[in-house]
Design a protein around this motif. Structure first.
Motif, short mmCIF file in Angstrom:
data_model
loop_
_atom_site.label_atom_id
_atom_site.label_comp_id
_atom_site.label_asym_id
_atom_site.label_seq_id
_atom_site.Cartn_x
_atom_site.Cartn_y
_atom_site.Cartn_z
N THR A 36 0.83 -1.20 0.00
CA THR A 36 0.00 0.00 0.00
C THR A 36 0.87 1.26 0.00
O THR A 36 2.06 1.21 0.33
CB THR A 36 -0.91 0.03 1.23
OG1 THR A 36 -0.09 0.19 2.41
CG2 THR A 36 -1.72 -1.25 1.35
N ALA A 37 0.24 2.39 -0.33
CA ALA A 37 0.95 3.67 -0.30
C ALA A 37 1.40 4.00 1.12
O ALA A 37 2.47 4.58 1.32
CB ALA A 37 0.04 4.78 -0.85
N GLU A 38 0.58 3.63 2.09
CA GLU A 38 0.94 3.90 3.49
C GLU A 38 2.18 3.10 3.90
O GLU A 38 3.05 3.61 4.63
CB GLU A 38 -0.23 3.54 4.41
CG GLU A 38 -1.44 4.46 4.30
CD GLU A 38 -2.29 4.18 3.07
OE1 GLU A 38 -2.07 3.13 2.39
OE2 GLU A 38 -3.18 5.00 2.78
N GLN A 39 2.27 1.86 3.44
CA GLN A 39 3.45 1.05 3.75
C GLN A 39 4.69 1.64 3.09
O GLN A 39 5.76 1.71 3.71
CB GLN A 39 3.23 -0.39 3.28
CG GLN A 39 2.21 -1.16 4.10
CD GLN A 39 1.88 -2.51 3.49
OE1 GLN A 39 1.91 -2.68 2.27
NE2 GLN A 39 1.56 -3.48 4.35
N ALA A 40 4.56 2.06 1.85
CA ALA A 40 5.69 2.65 1.15
C ALA A 40 6.16 3.92 1.84
O ALA A 40 7.37 4.18 1.97
CB ALA A 40 5.32 2.94 -0.30
N GLN A 41 5.21 4.73 2.35
CA GLN A 41 5.58 5.96 3.05
C GLN A 41 6.30 5.64 4.35
O GLN A 41 7.28 6.31 4.71
CB GLN A 41 4.33 6.80 3.32
CG GLN A 41 4.59 8.09 4.08
CD GLN A 41 5.55 9.03 3.37
OE1 GLN A 41 5.62 9.05 2.14
NE2 GLN A 41 6.30 9.81 4.13
N ALA A 42 5.82 4.62 5.06
CA ALA A 42 6.47 4.24 6.32
C ALA A 42 7.91 3.79 6.08
O ALA A 42 8.77 3.96 6.95
CB ALA A 42 5.68 3.13 7.00
N LEU A 43 8.17 3.24 4.89
CA LEU A 43 9.49 2.72 4.56
C LEU A 43 10.27 3.67 3.64
O LEU A 43 11.12 3.25 2.87
CB LEU A 43 9.35 1.35 3.90
CG LEU A 43 8.82 0.24 4.83
CD1 LEU A 43 8.40 -0.98 4.03
CD2 LEU A 43 9.85 -0.12 5.89
N ARG A 44 9.99 4.96 3.77
CA ARG A 44 10.64 5.95 2.89
C ARG A 44 12.16 5.93 3.04
O ARG A 44 12.89 6.11 2.07
CB ARG A 44 10.10 7.36 3.17
CG ARG A 44 10.60 8.41 2.16
CD ARG A 44 9.87 9.72 2.36
NE ARG A 44 10.22 10.35 3.61
CZ ARG A 44 11.29 11.14 3.79
NH1 ARG A 44 12.13 11.37 2.78
NH2 ARG A 44 11.52 11.70 4.96
N LEU A 45 12.66 5.72 4.24
CA LEU A 45 14.11 5.67 4.43
C LEU A 45 14.72 4.52 3.64
O LEU A 45 15.77 4.66 3.02
CB LEU A 45 14.47 5.56 5.91
CG LEU A 45 15.96 5.59 6.24
CD1 LEU A 45 16.20 6.32 7.56
CD2 LEU A 45 16.56 4.19 6.33
#
Length: 358
Positions: free
Chosen positions: A74-83
Motif C-alpha cells: 500500500t501507499a501507506e506502507q511505502a511511506q512508512a518505509l521511505r528511508l
C-alpha cells in the motif's frame, strides 16, 4: 543461505550543536542503543521488508530492470518505509543496489531507540534514522558482493552522508551518521564549505563525568533546522555573530579534550551552554525548552553544568562535572521532579557487520 547482519550505535552530540553546520568542531558520542538490519537471500524475484517499529511486516518489494525499488504494498506502507526507499535509490545511483529481480528478506530493528517510561513508549532522540541508514546501506552493499566499497570508512562516510541528506531533505551536518559509523567519541567538522566531512576519534577525558537526562518528550531536529534556515534569511549578521561565538567556544572545548585539560573542557561546556541559550532566544528556537530550563536550575543547585544535546527542545540533555558525587546528587534531585537519567555507555565499535553463506 546468504545472510548479512549489521548493527550500528546511536549518538549524542555533547558539544558543537548548531555551530557544526558552519564548520565548527562538534564532539559526539556513540551510545549503546543500536539499529539492526538483517538481509537474507530468498527464492523468487520479490523481496519482503519488515520493520516492526514502523508498524510494517512482510511488505513486498521488487527491484525493477533499472535497479530501482518498486513497492507492491500500500501507499501507506511505502511511506512508512521511505528511508529504505531513499537508501536503495541512492545505492542504485552508486551501482551498489541489488540486481533486478533478486529476492531477499529485509528486517529492520530500531527497538533500542524507544524507551518505556511512566508516560508510555517514547522515541529517544539518538539519531535512529542516521544509524539505520548506515546499517542498511552497509549491509546491502555487502549483500550484493561489493564489500570492498565500505573498506575505506572516510570515503564510505561521504556516500552515507549523501544518502542520509537525501532522506532529510538536505538538512543536517552528518555528525550522527559519522558517529554511528565510527563509534566511540569523535570530533567532527565540515570543511571546504561544508562539502568535506572530517571525523577523528578522540579519547574522552577520564576526569570529566557525565549523566544523560531524558527531558520527557521527543523533539524534531528537522523542524528546528527548517525554522532556523527561515530566520537566517532575514538575520544574516545576527546569525554570523552567534555562530562565531559558538565556534570559538567549540574549538576551545575540543582543544581541551584532545590535550587532556579536564577543567578547561568543563568551563568551555558551561560557556557553550550559555551561548547556545542566547542563540536560541535570538532566533526564536525553543532549544532550552521548559524541561531543559528546569534541569539547568536543578543542575546549578548541585554545582553541575548542563546543556541540551543536539538541537534541543526535548530529547536528551547532558550534565557534566569533575566531581561524580555532585552528579549523584543531581540525579537524585531530578528524579524527585519526575525526570530521570538513562544509563547509556559508549559504543566503541561503531558499524559491526557479520555475514554467512559467502
Amino acid at each position: 543461505m546468504m545472510e548479512v547482519t549489521a548493527r550500528t550505535p546511536g549518538k549524542l552530540v555533547l558539544l558543537g550543536d548548531y555551530a557544526v553546520l558552519e564548520g565548527a568542531p562538534a564532539l559526539a558520542m556513540a551510545v549503546n542503543r543500536h539499529a539492526k538490519v538483517r538481509i537474507a537471500a530468498r527464492p523468487g524475484g520479490v523481496a519482503a521488508v519488515s520493520a516492526p517499529d514502523m508498524q510494517v511486516s512482510g511488505v513486498p518489494l521488487k527491484i525493477d530492470e533499472q535497479g530501482a525499488p518498486q513497492w507492491l504494498g500500500t501507499a501507506e506502507q511505502a511511506q512508512a518505509l521511505r528511508l529504505v526507499d531513499e537508501t536503495l535509490r541512492g545505492l542504485q545511483h552508486e551501482g551498489l543496489a541489488p540486481a533486478p529481480g533478486r529476492g531477499f528478506d529485509l528486517h529492520l530493528d530500531t527497538s533500542g531507540y524507544f524507551d518505556q517510561g511512566a508516560q508510555g513508549r517514547a522515541k529517544l532522540g539518538l539519531g535512529s534514522s542516521a544509524a539505520l541508514t548506515v546499517a542498511l546501506a552497509s549491509a546491502m552493499t555487502v549483500f550484493v558482493g561489493r564489500g570492498p566499497a565500505i573498506a575505506n570508512r572516510r570515503v564510505w562516510l561521504e556516500h552515507l552522508l549523501a544518502l542520509h541528506r537525501q532522506f532529510q531533505g538536505g538538512h543536517g551536518s552528518g555528525v550522527d551518521v559519522a558517529t554511528s559509523l565510527i563509534g566511540g567519541v569523535i570530533s567532527y567538522r565540515l570543511l571546504e564549505g561544508g562539502t568535506q566531512p572530517r571525523a577523528e576519534p578522540v579519547g574522552w577525558p577520564k576526569g570529566v563525568h557525565l549523566r544523560f537526562v531524558w527531558s520527557g518528550r521527543s523533539a524534531s531536529t528537522s523542524d528546528f533546522l527548517g525554522r532556523l534556515a527561515q530566520w537566517r534569511q532575514g538575520h544574516g549578521a545576527d546569525y554570523a555573530s552567534h555562530m562565531g561565538g559558538l565556534t570559538a567556544i567549540a574549538q576551545a572545548a575540543t582543544d581541551a579534550v584532545t590535550q587532556g585539560r579536564d577543567a578547561a573542557f568543563v568551563d568551555a561546556a558551561s560557556a557553550y551552554a550559555g551561548a547556545l541559550s542566547a542563540f536560541g532566544t535570538a532566533c526564536g528556537l525553543d532549544i532550552f525548552s521548559a524541561e531543559h530550563q528546569a534541569l539547568v536550575r536543578m543542575a546549578a543547585e548541585s554545582g553541575v553544568g548542563y546543556k541540551p544535546c543536539g538541537a534541543g527542545g526535548g530529547d536528551f540533555g547532558v550534565a557534566f562535572s569533575l566531581e561524580p558525587e555532585r552528579l549523584d546528587r543531581v540525579e537524585r534531585r531530578i528524579a524527585e521532579e519526575g525526570f530521570r537519567c538513562v544509563p547509556l555507555a559508549v559504543d566503541e565499535q561503531g558499524l559491526h557487520l557479520e555475514y554467512t553463506g559467502y
